[in-house]
Structure formats: C-alpha cells, structure tokens
Design a protein around this motif. Sequence first.
Motif, PDB file in Angstrom:
ATOM      1  N   HIS A 276      83.170  25.220  36.100  1.00 13.46           N
ATOM      2  CA  HIS A 276      83.753  24.845  37.374  1.00 13.46           C
ATOM      3  C   HIS A 276      82.755  25.161  38.488  1.00 13.46           C
ATOM      4  CE1 HIS A 276      88.115  25.300  35.647  1.00 13.46           C
ATOM      5  NE2 HIS A 276      87.308  24.629  34.839  1.00 13.46           N
ATOM      6  N   PRO A 277      82.985  24.652  39.695  1.00 14.17           N
ATOM      7  CA  PRO A 277      82.022  24.909  40.774  1.00 14.17           C
ATOM      8  C   PRO A 277      81.690  26.387  40.948  1.00 14.17           C
ATOM      9  CG  PRO A 277      83.542  23.206  41.459  1.00 14.17           C
ATOM     10  CD  PRO A 277      84.035  23.700  40.126  1.00 14.17           C
ATOM     11  N   ASN A 278      82.709  27.265  40.921  1.00 17.02           N
ATOM     12  CA  ASN A 278      82.434  28.696  41.096  1.00 17.02           C
ATOM     13  C   ASN A 278      81.544  29.239  39.987  1.00 17.02           C
ATOM     14  OD1 ASN A 278      83.939  28.902  43.413  1.00 17.02           O
ATOM     15  ND2 ASN A 278      85.760  29.726  42.416  1.00 17.02           N
ATOM     16  N   GLY A 279      81.841  28.869  38.744  1.00 15.90           N
ATOM     17  CA  GLY A 279      81.045  29.363  37.634  1.00 15.90           C
ATOM     18  C   GLY A 279      79.630  28.830  37.653  1.00 15.90           C
ATOM     19  N   TYR A 280      79.489  27.574  38.098  1.00 18.33           N
ATOM     20  CA  TYR A 280      78.149  26.984  38.097  1.00 18.33           C
ATOM     21  C   TYR A 280      77.266  27.593  39.182  1.00 18.33           C
ATOM     22  CZ  TYR A 280      74.741  23.461  36.778  1.00 18.33           C
ATOM     23  OH  TYR A 280      73.618  22.829  36.316  1.00 18.33           O
ATOM     24  N   VAL A 281      77.878  28.144  40.217  1.00 12.77           N
ATOM     25  CA  VAL A 281      77.101  28.884  41.214  1.00 12.77           C
ATOM     26  C   VAL A 281      76.424  30.080  40.546  1.00 12.77           C
ATOM     27  CG1 VAL A 281      77.273  30.382  43.243  1.00 12.77           C
ATOM     28  CG2 VAL A 281      78.423  28.174  43.235  1.00 12.77           C
ATOM     29  N   ILE A 282      77.171  30.812  39.719  1.00 13.41           N
ATOM     30  CA  ILE A 282      76.603  31.959  39.003  1.00 13.41           C
ATOM     31  C   ILE A 282      75.486  31.488  38.076  1.00 13.41           C
ATOM     32  CG2 ILE A 282      77.110  33.858  37.420  1.00 13.41           C
ATOM     33  CD1 ILE A 282      80.039  33.690  38.368  1.00 13.41           C
ATOM     34  N   TYR A 283      75.763  30.438  37.332  1.00 10.95           N
ATOM     35  CA  TYR A 283      74.793  29.882  36.390  1.00 10.95           C
ATOM     36  C   TYR A 283      73.481  29.537  37.105  1.00 10.95           C
ATOM     37  CZ  TYR A 283      73.186  26.921  32.490  1.00 10.95           C
ATOM     38  OH  TYR A 283      72.472  26.380  31.462  1.00 10.95           O
ATOM     39  N   ARG A 284      73.598  28.826  38.237  1.00 10.33           N
ATOM     40  CA  ARG A 284      72.399  28.399  38.974  1.00 10.33           C
ATOM     41  C   ARG A 284      71.661  29.584  39.588  1.00 10.33           C
ATOM     42  NH1 ARG A 284      71.705  23.183  40.643  1.00 10.33           N
ATOM     43  NH2 ARG A 284      69.710  24.043  41.345  1.00 10.33           N
ATOM     44  N   ALA A 285      72.410  30.584  40.051  1.00 11.82           N
ATOM     45  CA  ALA A 285      71.756  31.767  40.619  1.00 11.82           C
ATOM     46  C   ALA A 285      70.930  32.481  39.548  1.00 11.82           C
ATOM     47  CB  ALA A 285      72.793  32.712  41.213  1.00 11.82           C
ATOM     48  N   LEU A 286      71.466  32.578  38.328  1.00 13.64           N
ATOM     49  CA  LEU A 286      70.723  33.193  37.235  1.00 13.64           C
ATOM     50  C   LEU A 286      69.518  32.344  36.840  1.00 13.64           C
ATOM     51  CD1 LEU A 286      73.637  34.436  34.945  1.00 13.64           C
ATOM     52  CD2 LEU A 286      72.124  35.832  36.352  1.00 13.64           C
ATOM     53  N   GLU A 287      69.710  31.045  36.822  1.00 10.68           N
ATOM     54  CA  GLU A 287      68.616  30.137  36.477  1.00 10.68           C
ATOM     55  C   GLU A 287      67.478  30.266  37.484  1.00 10.68           C
ATOM     56  OE1 GLU A 287      68.974  25.781  34.544  1.00 10.68           O
ATOM     57  OE2 GLU A 287      69.586  25.896  36.645  1.00 10.68           O
ATOM     58  N   ASP A 288      67.815  30.314  38.770  1.00 10.08           N
ATOM     59  CA  ASP A 288      66.795  30.471  39.812  1.00 10.08           C
ATOM     60  C   ASP A 288      66.086  31.817  39.668  1.00 10.08           C
ATOM     61  OD1 ASP A 288      67.508  28.013  40.810  1.00 10.08           O
ATOM     62  OD2 ASP A 288      68.731  28.814  42.449  1.00 10.08           O
ATOM     63  N   TYR A 289      66.879  32.866  39.404  1.00  8.84           N
ATOM     64  CA  TYR A 289      66.296  34.200  39.216  1.00  8.84           C
ATOM     65  C   TYR A 289      65.304  34.191  38.055  1.00  8.84           C
ATOM     66  CZ  TYR A 289      65.944  39.069  37.724  1.00  8.84           C
ATOM     67  OH  TYR A 289      65.457  40.285  37.322  1.00  8.84           O
ATOM     68  N   MET A 290      65.709  33.613  36.921  1.00 10.16           N
ATOM     69  CA  MET A 290      64.844  33.625  35.748  1.00 10.16           C
ATOM     70  C   MET A 290      63.591  32.785  35.975  1.00 10.16           C
ATOM     71  SD  MET A 290      64.168  34.911  32.903  1.00 10.16           S
ATOM     72  CE  MET A 290      65.666  35.851  32.670  1.00 10.16           C
ATOM     73  N   ARG A 291      63.722  31.674  36.696  1.00 10.15           N
ATOM     74  CA  ARG A 291      62.526  30.869  36.988  1.00 10.15           C
ATOM     75  C   ARG A 291      61.514  31.689  37.783  1.00 10.15           C
ATOM     76  NH1 ARG A 291      65.864  25.978  37.253  1.00 10.15           N
ATOM     77  NH2 ARG A 291      65.046  24.590  35.633  1.00 10.15           N
ATOM     78  N   ARG A 292      61.995  32.415  38.777  1.00 11.24           N
ATOM     79  CA  ARG A 292      61.061  33.239  39.562  1.00 11.24           C
ATOM     80  C   ARG A 292      60.411  34.298  38.680  1.00 11.24           C
ATOM     81  NH1 ARG A 292      65.458  32.978  43.191  1.00 11.24           N
ATOM     82  NH2 ARG A 292      66.085  35.104  42.641  1.00 11.24           N
ATOM     83  N   ALA A 293      61.208  34.901  37.782  1.00  8.69           N
ATOM     84  CA  ALA A 293      60.686  35.964  36.928  1.00  8.69           C
ATOM     85  C   ALA A 293      59.600  35.450  35.996  1.00  8.69           C
ATOM     86  CB  ALA A 293      61.820  36.597  36.127  1.00  8.69           C
ATOM     87  N   VAL A 294      59.841  34.327  35.333  1.00  5.09           N
ATOM     88  CA  VAL A 294      58.870  33.853  34.342  1.00  5.09           C
ATOM     89  C   VAL A 294      57.687  33.152  35.001  1.00  5.09           C
ATOM     90  CG1 VAL A 294      60.590  33.719  32.516  1.00  5.09           C
ATOM     91  CG2 VAL A 294      60.133  31.690  33.904  1.00  5.09           C
ATOM     92  N   ASN A 295      57.926  32.506  36.135  1.00  3.79           N
ATOM     93  CA  ASN A 295      56.793  31.899  36.843  1.00  3.79           C
ATOM     94  C   ASN A 295      55.840  32.984  37.317  1.00  3.79           C
ATOM     95  OD1 ASN A 295      57.819  29.369  36.414  1.00  3.79           O
ATOM     96  ND2 ASN A 295      58.692  29.142  38.463  1.00  3.79           N
ATOM     97  N   GLY A 296      56.408  34.095  37.776  1.00  2.00           N
ATOM     98  CA  GLY A 296      55.570  35.216  38.195  1.00  2.00           C
ATOM     99  C   GLY A 296      54.807  35.833  37.041  1.00  2.00           C
ATOM    100  N   ALA A 297      55.281  35.602  35.822  1.00  2.59           N
ATOM    101  CA  ALA A 297      54.602  36.126  34.634  1.00  2.59           C
ATOM    102  C   ALA A 297      53.632  35.112  34.036  1.00  2.59           C
ATOM    103  CB  ALA A 297      55.635  36.528  33.587  1.00  2.59           C
ATOM    104  N   GLY A 298      53.356  34.042  34.771  1.00  2.00           N
ATOM    105  CA  GLY A 298      52.346  33.084  34.331  1.00  2.00           C
ATOM    106  C   GLY A 298      52.825  32.066  33.326  1.00  2.00           C
ATOM    107  N   SER A 299      54.118  31.772  33.310  1.00  4.50           N
ATOM    108  CA  SER A 299      54.645  30.787  32.364  1.00  4.50           C
ATOM    109  C   SER A 299      54.701  29.403  32.989  1.00  4.50           C
ATOM    110  CB  SER A 299      56.043  31.210  31.904  1.00  4.50           C
ATOM    111  OG  SER A 299      56.000  32.433  31.206  1.00  4.50           O
ATOM    112  N   LYS A 300      54.742  28.390  32.127  1.00  2.00           N
ATOM    113  CA  LYS A 300      54.844  26.996  32.562  1.00  2.00           C
ATOM    114  C   LYS A 300      56.100  26.396  31.959  1.00  2.00           C
ATOM    115  CE  LYS A 300      49.818  26.556  32.819  1.00  2.00           C
ATOM    116  NZ  LYS A 300      48.617  25.818  32.326  1.00  2.00           N
ATOM    117  N   GLU A 301      56.932  25.794  32.821  1.00  4.10           N
ATOM    118  CA  GLU A 301      58.211  25.273  32.352  1.00  4.10           C
ATOM    119  C   GLU A 301      58.055  23.881  31.764  1.00  4.10           C
ATOM    120  OE1 GLU A 301      62.882  24.974  33.788  1.00  4.10           O
ATOM    121  OE2 GLU A 301      61.329  25.512  35.233  1.00  4.10           O
ATOM    122  N   VAL A 302      58.774  23.638  30.661  1.00  3.66           N
ATOM    123  CA  VAL A 302      58.755  22.343  29.989  1.00  3.66           C
ATOM    124  C   VAL A 302      60.192  21.909  29.731  1.00  3.66           C
ATOM    125  CG1 VAL A 302      56.518  22.764  28.906  1.00  3.66           C
ATOM    126  CG2 VAL A 302      58.613  23.397  27.690  1.00  3.66           C
TER     127      VAL A 302
END
Length: 666
Positions: A276-302
């Motif tokens: 639902h919209p509320n749950g997907y907000v949590i999902y997207r916040a975690l996704e954004d957090y993880m992208r920052r974490a792994v990008n900072g560790a030199g990873s490339k997203e595919v």
Amino acid sequence: MTEQVKITLPDGSQRDVARGTTPAEIAAAIGPGLAKAALAAKVDGELYDIMRPLEADAQLALVTAKDEKDALELVRHDFAHILAEAVQALFPGTQITFGPATDDGFYYDVAAPASRGPFTEEDLPAIEAKMREIIAADKPLRREVWSREALIERWASQGESFKAEWAAELPGDEDLTVYWSGNDWLDMCRGPHLASTGKLDPQAFKLTRVSGAYWRGDQKNAMLSRIYGTGWLNKKQLDAHLLRLEEAAKRDHRRLGQEMDLFHLQQEAHGSVFWHPNGYVIYRALEDYMRRAVNGAGSKEVKTPQVMDARQWEQSGHWGKYRENMFVIPDETPNIEDDGPMVSNDAQWMALKPMNCPAHILIFKQGIKSYRDLPLRLVENGCCHRNEPHGALHGLMRVRQFTQDDGHIFCREDQIVDEVQDFCKLADRVYKDFGFTYSIKLALRPEKRFGTEEMWDLAETELRDAVVRAGLATEEYGWEELPGEGAFYAPKLEWHLTDAIGRTWQVGTIQSDRVLPERLDANYVGEDGEKHRPVMLHRAIFGSYERFIGILIEHFAGKLPVWLAPTQAVVATIVSDADDYAKEVVAKLAAAGIRAETDLRNEKINYKVREHSLAKVPNLLVVGRREAEEGTVALRRLGSDEHQKVMTVDGVIAQLVAEATPPDLR
C-alpha cells in the motif's frame, strides 16, 4: 587386572580410570556439587549420556545448566520423549514417529488411534498433567543397543508401523540405539538423554499447540498430529519465554501492517505482497538508503531479466540442486508468418530466477576483463521468485516473490580478504544505523556440494581471516562456526540480528565462491597475459526488503524511526476555525521535506489522538484558535510521557527535519 583408560579434563589434568567408568562417576570423584549439577558430558566434543560407560581414552567435559545451549538441547529432547510417552499412556493405540528439539522447545508427531480423531488443543492439559506425573516418577533413562531386525520385529508386533518403516530404511547396516523410560516404555533414538526424568523441572515446560503434519513431510503420506511444546531449564526461563511470546504477538508485523495500512496478502497472489502507499514509502526509503550505502562502497547497479533459459540454471547447478523451489515455464513463443497462422516452437524450459548470481556472471562475461578491472562490484535490487511450500509462507518473513539487496564482487585471489573485511565494516555500519546488535556465524561446507576440497579450504580460511582482521571474531560478536550449513557452492558468513525482545534474525551474508565462476566459465586476463578465474563474493545486507521490513516493524513495534515513518507528522485541528492554519502548517512541513497530512475531521481531539497513535504516526501537531493566533503548535510525540509541548512552527520544523534525515546523511 582391570583395563585403564586415560580421561583428559578441560583444565588439562588427566585421570586414569577403569574402562567402563561413567562420566557420572568421574563427576562424583571430583566433588558432590559437580555430581549433582552434571547433566551430561561431552566426550571428544560430542554430547554423551552421563551414565554411558567410557570405553577408550577421551577428552571429557561435564555439561551443567551453565552450558545453556547443550543443556537446553538435552532437556528439550527429553521433554519430547516424555510427551510421546504421556500420549501413549493416555490414548492407547497411538503410534509415535519423530520428536526433535527445536530452537525454543520441542514437538512430537503422533498418529491418533483409529477410535478417535486427530489430537486437538483441548487434549493438551491432560497430556501436560501426565507428563508431570512421569517427571515426578523420576524414571531412569537407559540406553540399549538393539539389532535392526529385533527392533523392527518389536515395532511391527506392537503395531508401530511408522517406527518399523523408519528402522528398516535408516542408512547403513549397524545396530540401532533405543532409550528406556523406566522399564515400561522405549523409543528409538540416538540420544543423548538425561539420567532420569526427574532431572527435568516439571514447571519448566508448556504444550502450546497442535497442527497437522504429513509422515516424513510428504503430502502423499498419512496425516499425523504434531504436538508442540516449549521447554526450558527452569520456570523462570519458561515465564520469560512466555512473556516474550506475548510481546511478540503485540508486535506481529501482520497485525501492525493492517493497522498501519502498509500491505496485504491475498490468495490471488499467494506468497506475494501488495504494498500500500504507506508501506511503499518504507520500502523506497530503505531502497534509497541502501543505494547510498553501496554506491559509497564503490558498487555499480545493474538490472537483469526475470526469466532465463533453463540451460543457464542447469549449467550453474541450480537446476539439479534447487529445481523444486523454482517456478518453471515452457517457452512456446509463437512465430507469426505474415498473415498466416501462429506456429509454436518446440518447448524450451524457462525459469523465473530464484537468485541473481548467474545473471551477474553473464554481465561480467560481456567483453574482456583485465586484472586491472577487479574488483568489479555489481549490485541489484533484484526481484526473485522461489516456490516455497504453502505451509511455510509467513507474512513478510517468508514469501514467494521478494527483492534482494543483492550484490556480487568479482575479484582476484589476493583481493578476497580485503573485500570481505570491507563488507564486514559496511554491514556493521548499516545494522548500527538501525539500532541492531548482531552476532556473526561461519557456515561451513555441506555434505552435498560442488567444488574441490582445496576450493573449500581456501574459501573457509579467507572468510575466517577477514572476520579476524575486522575484529569481529570475538565472544562479543557471538562468533561461531556452523559445520555443514554452507550453500552447495560456497561457505558463508551470516549476520544474526538481535531485536528489541531478544529474538535473532539471520539477514546478511557474504559467500566466497569459486564454483559458479568455474561452472559458468567466467575469466579475466591476468598480469601474465593468461586467463584466470575470478572469485565471486555473493553478498547481501538486508537479505530481502520484504523480510527486513517485517523485522523492523516487529523490532520497533510499529513505532518506526521518523525517517522511515510513512507519515511523519499529522496536523490535527481542535476546532474548524483552525483549518486554514493547519493547511498552512502542513504546506511548510512539506516544503521542508516532511511527510505530513492534515486531520480536519469534525471529531474530538482525543479520538484523533487515539486513531493516529494506533497508526503509529510519530508526531501529532495539535492546533486550535490560540495556536493559529500565536503561530504555534502543540506537539504530541508517540510513546512519549510528556503530554504535549507548545512550540513555534519553525522550531517544530527544525526538530522534525533533523529526525527525518536518514542516519547516513546526518
């Protein structure tokens, strides 16, 4: 002259004792306190009955209640056997099957007599009472070795068809062990057990529920009754566990997910989540957090395909080892010839991917890779599908469609330890951002595996060395090695999080894999100009977004940190005269990046407070005529002892902006 054996104790001291001496006798010789406390022994590292004779030189350690892990395994095993004995005493004609210990208790599968239906929870009080009678009788638990033929004959003569079948099919041709409870009841078991039923605390167990279970887990076989219980060393431990269960029920993510309007599951897509919209907000916040974490560790997203040819899965080994858990489909894509009829191709098997690793190898293999290109760190928020059994599905914790924060590091041999060490540091930072403590385990080679012994020796040593270098292979981090629990292609480090009520959840992993690069022919050009195999490190931190969100909901009891809360603030009016002011406040909050809503309903403020508390909104900003005139709000914090705090709008915004900023950006 009596033959002597040499027994070495944990402090290095040695005792020469007569062959056939029991650990109980050695405990008594050391002292009466130890004799009373000793529950079992470890002989050359294996659990051993306290009354079983020692037949050869051995390393001996006596197990007491202080050795909680071993002691709990023993008492739960005994509780399971006493459960089976009690059921047969109360309900003659009941057949017994299996009764193992579990992580927090025990169960026993039994076949109800033909004269009655399956067991129900209404039977549990009587069974509990009978179990306590057996414990009070202090019946000795005595080990015997029987020939397989004699034991099969006994089971068959007593109408124990399930036990007779299992005894006949056990691998090998060696004799089998049984345990007597007193002189009137026995069960087939490898042991070990306590010396007698009276060693158990009769107030330290509780039968919890009854369910159906197929004999040997096969739905083609007979349906049995599985009786569950929880068992502990003492009543204090039991009471603490029951309190945890009560607290866990309050925190159940399925109930909170409904109250907070986060997600739902339904039969039309069984095992998949409707966010639902509320749950997907949590999902997207975690996704954004993880992208920052792994990008900072030199990873490339595919991003890789959902459906791949079965030949790829066959080559990787998953088709043979994992096919029963894969969703497979025939590829019958039609050809369209001008305006003519559609003609089907010969069917080729395709599969929805259960994991991302083979696809990442295919990306690695595009173009020639040099040793200078390594390490190459690929990550993907990859959607996977696994055909989990219907009965194993459990809310967000176990689903059929899920998204992994998956990654694969292709590296040279000399880079492995550094890469694993860096991942350990990254995982540590992430888990601490969410307020978790954790332990680390090393899962070692399973019995059925691909690869050479040399490969496995190297991989296990590399993972162990990396954790040591990271300073995490310590008692503080619960370091433990788990024989036989690795994947079929690689050993793995596992991160086990501890939540707010003491439960543990296995989430992150990293695996050192030489098997899949070999099977899928991945290579790079080394400094010597020759082709070399990369090592592939499989890694994930959340594990899957679905399960991690479920863990977060239960850990925080729905009261998520402000940066994760779907609605971070609600501006609620006391009177309709304040409606326009409430809208102005929400506009300012939104402009500052706060997820805020108004509640302008014609309801009493106490009703609004209760409703938003149930929805776990962390901040309620109450406004009336006075607040509108003064440019203030009355701030109520979820779970705070403070009634409310009057603040300026700018002051509230500054406070909420700080709290709504993800921890890695503060």
